[in-house]
Design an enzyme around this catalytic site. Structure first.
Site, PDB file in Angstrom:
ATOM      1  N   ASP A   1      39.811  35.840  37.380  1.00  0.00           N
ATOM      2  CA  ASP A   1      39.571  37.229  37.261  1.00  0.00           C
ATOM      3  C   ASP A   1      39.579  37.921  38.725  1.00  0.00           C
ATOM      4  O   ASP A   1      39.154  37.188  39.637  1.00  0.00           O
ATOM      5  CB  ASP A   1      38.442  37.703  36.740  1.00  0.00           C
ATOM      6  CG  ASP A   1      38.316  38.717  35.683  1.00  0.00           C
ATOM      7  OD1 ASP A   1      39.421  38.885  34.986  1.00  0.00           O
ATOM      8  OD2 ASP A   1      37.621  39.529  35.663  1.00  0.00           O
TER       9      ASP A   1
ATOM     10  N   LYS B   1      45.796  38.628  42.564  1.00  0.00           N
ATOM     11  CA  LYS B   1      47.315  38.611  43.334  1.00  0.00           C
ATOM     12  C   LYS B   1      48.385  38.662  42.456  1.00  0.00           C
ATOM     13  O   LYS B   1      49.666  38.687  42.944  1.00  0.00           O
ATOM     14  CB  LYS B   1      47.320  37.344  44.040  1.00  0.00           C
ATOM     15  CG  LYS B   1      46.424  36.976  45.031  1.00  0.00           C
ATOM     16  CD  LYS B   1      46.361  35.568  45.770  1.00  0.00           C
ATOM     17  CE  LYS B   1      45.114  35.587  46.751  1.00  0.00           C
ATOM     18  NZ  LYS B   1      45.133  34.231  47.019  1.00  0.00           N
TER      19      LYS B   1
ATOM     20  N   MET C   1      32.053  50.386  36.074  1.00  0.00           N
ATOM     21  CA  MET C   1      33.269  50.889  36.314  1.00  0.00           C
ATOM     22  C   MET C   1      33.292  52.264  36.373  1.00  0.00           C
ATOM     23  O   MET C   1      34.453  53.049  35.747  1.00  0.00           O
ATOM     24  CB  MET C   1      34.427  50.509  35.243  1.00  0.00           C
ATOM     25  CG  MET C   1      34.422  48.701  35.044  1.00  0.00           C
ATOM     26  SD  MET C   1      35.301  47.957  33.872  1.00  0.00           S
ATOM     27  CE  MET C   1      34.103  48.248  32.579  1.00  0.00           C
TER      28      MET C   1
END
Lengths: 239, 239
Positions: free
Chosen positions: A31, A53, A168
């Site tokens: 992750d 990535k 978040m």
């Protein structure tokens, strides 16, 4: 496939079982928030698929990850899906388990230290404390309070008296603070912890009515955890 | 003194850091719910103070524990305070930290996998799931909803749409179910997990309106975790 919670960031906060399974992995699918040091320690022959990535959009990434888990497992490889925090606390872990189950692949779940509780603890903020907070709610901030996609009843959250942990929520912190002030005073203490449990950790104290301005002033960037409630105040006095 | 979360019960669900500190302990002060196997693995020279064996009332026990931590630390010993789950999720960890701080003793806090999330995960119940539950509240059931000592606004909890995890709520499960039904339908799915993550684990499925009768029928005994909300239903269909 093993679905492993890597904990809040410090590589020593993975579980003993998680670490053991990682040591036996042929493939590690990591992750974006999985502890980086755990990846660096892997032997050279281990294939690492690093979600940080993958150059796709979010939905495509999730499908790619599901497919990678299934494909590698079907090749007979032992796959560890390494996540930040706990796989089931806003980690999409159960979606991946269902995808694997549909493909006939058994999954072992290894819970992790959730960032929602572990990050505040390491910053000196207990999410519960006798006589102060007897409940704690963890809420995802990935959509705004007034977003039609929101499943959260913010007026009910605002009436709670204990601890609210926002995850978040950096980008919409002002909107969440405003929603909470429908039921709680503007002077309610808030702690903001950026990159908790890592060497780059930063901890700030604020109140609901100053939160948006303070976070802009401090230039808080994700990942960060926002803790609202009286526990953020007792911690302030004692740490 | 190190305040270490031992995780939900399985000895491999302690963190790597927790295990490492335990291996260096001169004294281990263990909680009633700390994983038993971790104590059995300690070398013979380690002094174990087992709270499960202290023959006092609850308040006296807490004072005795605080004093033991302070006394042993002042003797120059490295003391690990081993708790079940996470030290700060209804674990009185911060009280112990404050007692040590007042006595001038530095404390290292090592978060653990909280039973509130880890136990459901191991029973196939994700506490959050995209499109189903975007918030999870953890509530202590140590006092009844109508108890004047209660700090919890149960009418607000009842209005939440996501997941409610009740801890220490076995004895008053019927009262909590009734409180939740003020805002949620009686058909809301419930999962009950007794002795989660251990070999003796038992998992039951029910609904809010049948919970009290079902728990009596099944003879559920503490420790148990009660998970209320749609996640208890999706899990039921897929595990």
């Amino acid at each position: 496939v093993a679905l492993v919670g890597g904990g809040p960031g410090d590589p020593e906060l993975i579980t003993v079982q998680g670490k053991r399974l990682l040591a036996h992995a042929d493939v590690v699918v990591a992750d974006r928030l999985a502890p980086r040091e755990l990846l660096e320690d892997l032997p050279a022959h281990v294939e690492v698929v690093d979600a940080a990535k993958i150059p796709y959009g979010r939905a495509a990434t999730q499908e790619f990850i599901n497919q990678t888990l299934i494909d590698r497992a079907k090749e007979g490889k032992f796959v560890v899906r390494l996540k930040g925090g706990d796989p089931y606390v806003f980690g999409r872990g159960f979606e991946e388990l269902l995808a694997c189950a549909e493909a006939g692949i058994p999954v072992t779940v290894v819970p992790g230290v959730t960032s929602a509780f572990g990050v505040p603890a390491l910053a000196g903020v207990p999410v519960t404390h006798r006589g102060v907070a007897h409940e704690v709610v963890v809420v995802s901030g990935h959509v705004a309070p007034d977003d039609p996609r929101s499943l959260v009843d913010w007026s009910a959250i605002a009436r709670l008296k204990g601890t609210v942990v926002l995850m978040m929520a950096v980008e919409r912190a002002g909107a969440f603070a405003a929603a909470l002030m429908e039921g709680r005073p503007g002077s309610t203490p808030v702690a903001v912890i950026q990159e908790g449990s890592t060497a780059s950790q930063r901890v700030f104290r604020s109140t609901l009515d100053s939160l948006a301005a303070d976070m802009e002033k401090w230039e808080v960037r994700p990942p960060a955890i926002i803790v609202v409630g009286p526990v953020a105040g007792i911690a302030s006095a004692n740490s």
